[in-house]
Motif scaffolding. Structure first.
Motif, PDB file in Angstrom:
ATOM      1  N   ILE A  78       0.777  -1.346   0.030  1.00 16.17           N
ATOM      2  CA  ILE A  78      -0.039   0.090   0.052  1.00 16.17           C
ATOM      3  C   ILE A  78       0.741   1.207   0.065  1.00 16.17           C
ATOM      4  N   MET A  79       0.555   2.376  -0.966  1.00 15.81           N
ATOM      5  CA  MET A  79       1.289   3.575  -0.673  1.00 15.81           C
ATOM      6  C   MET A  79       0.099   4.583  -0.061  1.00 15.81           C
ATOM      7  N   SER A  80       0.578   5.066   0.949  1.00 10.39           N
ATOM      8  CA  SER A  80      -0.691   5.841   1.771  1.00 10.39           C
ATOM      9  C   SER A  80       0.103   7.342   1.929  1.00 10.39           C
ATOM     10  N   ALA A  81      -0.770   8.345   1.734  1.00 13.13           N
ATOM     11  CA  ALA A  81      -0.264   9.691   1.883  1.00 13.13           C
ATOM     12  C   ALA A  81      -0.705  10.113   3.220  1.00 13.13           C
ATOM     13  N   LYS A  82      -1.323   9.388   3.947  1.00 12.24           N
ATOM     14  CA  LYS A  82      -1.385   9.536   5.330  1.00 12.24           C
ATOM     15  C   LYS A  82      -0.831   8.781   6.237  1.00 12.24           C
ATOM     16  N   ASP A  83      -0.415   9.409   7.405  1.00 14.16           N
ATOM     17  CA  ASP A  83       0.740   8.504   8.205  1.00 14.16           C
ATOM     18  C   ASP A  83      -0.089   7.853   9.435  1.00 14.16           C
ATOM     19  N   GLY A  84      -1.472   7.987   9.282  1.00 15.23           N
ATOM     20  CA  GLY A  84      -2.059   7.643  10.527  1.00 15.23           C
ATOM     21  C   GLY A  84      -2.125   6.139  10.945  1.00 15.23           C
ATOM     22  N   GLU A  85      -2.352   5.838  11.978  1.00 14.74           N
ATOM     23  CA  GLU A  85      -2.331   4.262  12.174  1.00 14.74           C
ATOM     24  C   GLU A  85      -3.610   3.737  11.883  1.00 14.74           C
ATOM     25  N   VAL A  86      -4.701   4.322  11.682  1.00 16.15           N
ATOM     26  CA  VAL A  86      -5.887   3.916  10.956  1.00 16.15           C
ATOM     27  C   VAL A  86      -5.817   3.427   9.877  1.00 16.15           C
ATOM     28  N   ASP A  87      -5.008   4.304   9.090  1.00 20.74           N
ATOM     29  CA  ASP A  87      -4.745   3.851   7.445  1.00 20.74           C
ATOM     30  C   ASP A  87      -3.989   2.315   7.293  1.00 20.74           C
ATOM     31  N   GLY A  95      -5.532  -7.159   3.843  1.00 21.31           N
ATOM     32  CA  GLY A  95      -5.077  -8.214   2.910  1.00 21.31           C
ATOM     33  C   GLY A  95      -3.691  -7.671   2.433  1.00 21.31           C
ATOM     34  N   ALA A  96      -3.462  -6.429   2.718  1.00 25.95           N
ATOM     35  CA  ALA A  96      -1.998  -6.038   2.062  1.00 25.95           C
ATOM     36  C   ALA A  96      -0.985  -6.818   2.985  1.00 25.95           C
ATOM     37  N   ASP A  97       0.134  -6.606   2.241  1.00 23.12           N
ATOM     38  CA  ASP A  97       1.322  -7.366   3.134  1.00 23.12           C
ATOM     39  C   ASP A  97       2.292  -6.362   3.712  1.00 23.12           C
ATOM     40  N   ASP A  98       2.322  -5.202   3.011  1.00 22.29           N
ATOM     41  CA  ASP A  98       3.425  -3.960   3.497  1.00 22.29           C
ATOM     42  C   ASP A  98       2.624  -2.805   3.145  1.00 22.29           C
ATOM     43  N   TYR A  99       3.238  -1.808   3.574  1.00 25.75           N
ATOM     44  CA  TYR A  99       2.928  -0.218   3.296  1.00 25.75           C
ATOM     45  C   TYR A  99       4.013   0.581   3.268  1.00 25.75           C
ATOM     46  N   ILE A 100       3.861   1.483   2.616  1.00 24.37           N
ATOM     47  CA  ILE A 100       5.048   2.704   2.600  1.00 24.37           C
ATOM     48  C   ILE A 100       4.184   4.042   2.510  1.00 24.37           C
ATOM     49  N   THR A 101       4.786   4.965   3.290  1.00 21.38           N
ATOM     50  CA  THR A 101       4.141   6.358   3.401  1.00 21.38           C
ATOM     51  C   THR A 101       4.588   7.540   2.351  1.00 21.38           C
ATOM     52  N   LYS A 102       3.716   8.091   1.751  1.00 19.32           N
ATOM     53  CA  LYS A 102       4.254   9.167   1.117  1.00 19.32           C
ATOM     54  C   LYS A 102       4.739  10.251   1.778  1.00 19.32           C
ATOM     55  N   PRO A 103       5.935  11.251   1.289  1.00 16.71           N
ATOM     56  CA  PRO A 103       6.654  10.809   0.423  1.00 16.71           C
ATOM     57  C   PRO A 103       7.368   9.684   0.625  1.00 16.71           C
ATOM     58  N   PHE A 104       8.082   8.891  -0.180  1.00 17.98           N
ATOM     59  CA  PHE A 104       8.690   7.758   0.165  1.00 17.98           C
ATOM     60  C   PHE A 104      10.406   7.854  -0.865  1.00 17.98           C
ATOM     61  N   SER A 105      10.975   7.086  -0.417  1.00 12.07           N
ATOM     62  CA  SER A 105      12.303   6.846  -1.319  1.00 12.07           C
ATOM     63  C   SER A 105      11.974   5.734  -2.397  1.00 12.07           C
ATOM     64  N   MET A 106      12.457   6.132  -3.625  1.00 10.18           N
ATOM     65  CA  MET A 106      12.259   5.085  -4.744  1.00 10.18           C
ATOM     66  C   MET A 106      13.160   3.801  -4.337  1.00 10.18           C
ATOM     67  N   LEU A 107      14.183   4.290  -3.843  1.00  6.16           N
ATOM     68  CA  LEU A 107      15.021   3.052  -3.659  1.00  6.16           C
ATOM     69  C   LEU A 107      14.511   2.012  -2.575  1.00  6.16           C
ATOM     70  N   GLU A 108      13.902   2.676  -1.363  1.00  9.23           N
ATOM     71  CA  GLU A 108      13.121   1.695  -0.344  1.00  9.23           C
ATOM     72  C   GLU A 108      12.101   1.007  -1.210  1.00  9.23           C
TER      73      GLU A 108
END
Length: 232
Positions: A78-87, A95-108
């Motif tokens: 999941i890519m999320s623009a919000k950093d909240g725990e609820v999201d 059912g998602a396996d992982d998430y990354i918060t925007k803005p994020f590193s392309m390398l990561e």
């Protein structure tokens, strides 16, 4: 082998930037502008990984992921623009396996995708083994070689992370694992103290394998310490 990634993102500039980078990394990238289009592509294409935004017009990322999970165990980030725990909790719970918060590193982002594909590929390769190792606990059976589980003869739909947690605990009965240890062994990454990731996956796993998730008999919680397997 060129791995096929579905990128679901309604912001055209972000989709172009992420898609371009992943293409340069050697991936085949298919893009979708909303959840409905993403679901349609997922139904007809063979995918190795899905990267999905949460907030989109029409069918959002959460609903798309829920519906993809009805028929597929493809790794989803999941890519999320919000950093909240609820999201994060909602996304992972669907059912998602992982998430990354925007803005994020392309390398990561690329590193997380490669790690997810590597784990999924490892599962698929091991399915070819002839010997089948089974763990049986009363009404629950865990097939270690085919990465599946059954309860009362019915297959339990588990994500790759849920199965990894189940396997880790069930193959080490009565051993206590801290959340940091579980995260390090299952996610193969440094634990940053985000308990929510572990909590959500553990809740979902218990809902699938326990008779009463509110009073678990297989996976026990040791408050302020971690978890252990007490199945017999």
């Amino acid at each position: 082998m060129q791995h096929h990634i579905l990128l679901v993102e309604d912001d055209a500039s972000i989709a172009e930037m992420v898609g371009g980078y992943l293409t340069k990394e050697g991936f085949r990238v298919t893009t979708a502008a909303d959840g409905e289009e993403g679901l349609s592509i997922a139904a007809r294409e063979r995918l190795d990984f899905i990267v999905a935004d949460l907030m989109m017009p029409g069918m959002d990322g959460l609903e798309m992921i829920r519906r993809v999970r009805e028929s597929s165990a493809v790794p989803i980030l999941i890519m999320s623009a919000k950093d909240g725990e609820v999201d994060k909790a909602l996304g992972l719970g669907f059912g998602a396996d992982d998430y990354i918060t925007k803005p994020f590193s392309m390398l990561e982002l690329a590193a997380r995708i490669k790690a997810g594909i590597r784990r999924a590929t490892t599962y698929a390769g091991r399915e070819e083994q002839q010997a089948t190792r089974l763990l049986t606990f009363d009404r629950l059976t865990i097939d270690l070689d085919n990465f599946s589980a059954m309860k009362d003869g019915a297959t339990i739909k588990l994500t790759s992370k849920e199965f990894d947690i189940l396997k880790l605990l069930a193959t080490n009965p009565n051993r206590v694992f801290t959340k940091a240890q579980i995260y390090g062994l299952v996610w193969q990454d440094d634990y940053m103290g985000d308990d929510n990731v572990i909590n959500v996956h553990m809740r979902r796993l218990r809902e699938k394998i326990e008779d009463n998730p509110s009073d678990p008999q297989l996976i026990k919680t040791l408050w302020a310490i971690g978890y252990k397997w007490e199945g017999k």
